[in-house]
Write an enzyme that holds these catalytic residues in place. Structure first.
Site, PDB file in Angstrom:
ATOM      1  N   HIS A 121       0.833  -1.203   0.000  1.00  0.00           N
ATOM      2  CA  HIS A 121       0.000   0.000   0.000  1.00  0.00           C
ATOM      3  C   HIS A 121       0.869   1.256   0.000  1.00  0.00           C
ATOM      4  O   HIS A 121       0.614   2.202  -0.749  1.00  0.00           O
ATOM      5  CB  HIS A 121      -0.916   0.023   1.231  1.00  0.00           C
ATOM      6  N   HIS A 160       1.349  -3.579   9.633  1.00  0.00           N
ATOM      7  CA  HIS A 160       2.752  -3.433   9.232  1.00  0.00           C
ATOM      8  C   HIS A 160       3.604  -2.834  10.336  1.00  0.00           C
ATOM      9  O   HIS A 160       3.120  -2.103  11.195  1.00  0.00           O
ATOM     10  CB  HIS A 160       2.870  -2.521   8.005  1.00  0.00           C
TER      11      HIS A 160
END
Length: 187
Positions: A121, A160
């Site tokens: 992303h 993350h």
């Protein structure tokens, strides 16, 4: 002997960084406790799946004239290259997502895959944001906060580590630079 000492120093620095990164990860993940912010970051993350970037690229292509078509085509090609790069790195490194390795993290959205390194992303956010800003600088007010929101959302949502996001941004920036260089050769 000096190589051994240097190795110990590097190991010590790495351990300190990993500890600091874990502290940052937990602190950012606590934002999930604030319902409105959790929802905002979940929406940013979902739009960062590609929906917003591709819609913006299409709008720029439609309203930007002939030059925009070529620039947006190069940007989309770089997106495909970015997908191949991050998928390969994820497969090679196989770094588990934070919630698999650390207790107490709140996972707010389902991950798209099982590995975390690097953040795809963020890679795409950096890649698209840089290219769009160079082609359409008047959109910087929209693109920069959105790209930062996507990157931050990946940590807030528990998906993350900071290093995943930083490396994703670095790769995305390099892809954007390569794309802009290629585009300058085509025009």
């Amino acid at each position: 002997m000096s190589m051994f000492i240097r190795s110990l120093r590097v190991t010590s620095i790495l351990h300190r960084y990993l500890h600091w990164e874990q502290v940052v990860m937990y602190r950012l993940n606590h934002v999930n406790a604030i319902r409105g912010l959790r929802r905002l970051f979940a929406i940013s993350s979902r739009l960062g799946d590609g929906i917003a970037w591709y819609a913006l690229a299409a709008l720029i292509a439609v309203f930007g004239g002939h030059d925009a078509w070529l620039a947006m085509a190069v940007m989309l090609i770089s997106a495909g290259l970015g997908l191949a790069i991050y998928a390969s790195i994820k497969h090679l490194t196989a770094r588990p997502r934070p919630q698999m390795a650390h207790d107490g993290l709140v996972l707010s959205v389902a991950p798209l895959d099982k590995y975390s390194f690097p953040s795809g992303h963020t890679l795409h956010a950096a890649n698209f944001a840089i290219q769009i800003i160079v082609f359409a600088p008047h959109l910087a007010w929209l693109v920069i906060p959105f790209a930062l929101s996507v990157a931050l959302s990946r940590m807030v949502l528990g998906l993350h580590y900071l290093s995943d996001v930083l490396v994703g941004a670095l790769i995305g920036g390099m892809l954007a630079g390569l794309s802009l260089w290629a585009l300058s050769g085509l025009t």
